[in-house]
Enzyme design. Sequence first.
Site, PDB file in Angstrom:
ATOM      1  N   GLY A  69       0.972  -1.170   0.282  1.00  0.00           N
ATOM      2  CA  GLY A  69      -0.255  -0.119  -0.105  1.00  0.00           C
ATOM      3  C   GLY A  69       0.812   1.614   0.272  1.00  0.00           C
ATOM      4  N   GLY A 117      -0.341  -5.396   0.953  1.00  0.00           N
ATOM      5  CA  GLY A 117      -1.048  -4.749   0.430  1.00  0.00           C
ATOM      6  C   GLY A 117      -2.015  -5.751  -0.847  1.00  0.00           C
ATOM      7  CD  GLU A 140       3.070  -6.204   7.224  1.00  0.00           C
ATOM      8  OE1 GLU A 140       2.495  -5.828   4.828  1.00  0.00           O
ATOM      9  OE2 GLU A 140       3.558  -6.941   6.201  1.00  0.00           O
ATOM     10  CG  ASP A 148      -2.940  -4.355   6.764  1.00  0.00           C
ATOM     11  OD1 ASP A 148      -1.917  -4.950   6.148  1.00  0.00           O
ATOM     12  OD2 ASP A 148      -3.560  -3.477   6.834  1.00  0.00           O
TER      13      ASP A 148
END
Length: 332
Positions: A69, A117, A140, A148
């Site tokens: 992301g 992402g 992350e 996530d």
Amino acid sequence: MSSHAEPEVLLEKVGRAGVITMNRPKVLNALNLTMIQQIYPQLKKWESDNDTDIVIIRGAGDKAFCAGGDIRAVTEAGKVGDSLAQDFFREEYILNSAIGSCRKPYIALIDGITMGGGVGLSVHGRFRVATEKTLFAMPETAIGLFPDVGGGYFLPRLQGKLGLFLALTGFRLKGRDVQRAGVATHFVESKKEQSVHFHSVLVLVIYFHFDFLFRPVRLFSSSSVEGIMKNLKTDGSEFAKKQTLSKMSPTSLKITFKQLQVGASLTLQDVLVMEYRLSQACMRGCDFYEGVRAVLIDKDQNPKWNPSTLEEVSDQMLEQCFSSLGEKDLTL
């Protein structure tokens, strides 16, 4: 010189296949909110379209499917209280859920870097096709975040403790190992990826599951992050010596451990609701901003985590991260 900007996402029909191409090769097809807002409605349209049999997603260029992301934009938004810090995660997770529940075969061509992402755009689909150029990671914890985009769903479902190992360490899987780990469903050589027509028949490929096990991952069999750290310190193997957990955000490590523990028995949708709560907890905290500074902006690789030790991350702090946001909770 033309000032015409290239579209960030290309959406086209090739025969009876709907094809999504992330078109930001200069930034490794990093996913931003605008791209999410283009992909989601088109995916839903193709899902209900009788003239569309399959959906294919790929990345432009020869380096990445999607490297993650647009973290910098989210960081800046979070610092000043801009709504992007909520909107990005909310709409991204809604797209992840739609991919996971898509009634049409969804084929992700994860040729090149596939992280963060980009994993969310691929791993929940029915087919994930890796090549020798695939580089998969969920890194992350190194930036004060957690794996996530549904990581709490697919990671604990990998063989043994492999998912926990990948989640805590950010370890990079390459090429065929991405399939052997169960992240990809198929493997092809990238030179064969010359036409969308070739991809349209990938559903006919027989999938042979290769037994894959990092034997040293047994060191990650523990009831706590502290236990894993102890295992690594007392093990004399080269594998243990190379682990970098001590460099990761202590808060992120504990969040991630519990995220996978809880996510192992939840649906993808319930995991995404949980992860949205965690994302907002990270936006309220300080490690995410410090991690992005140290790794992506100043690049000094020397983040100052707060709290700085695992022992200082209390159960109460963790509970607050996982607690309901009330009317601000993610709704799927």
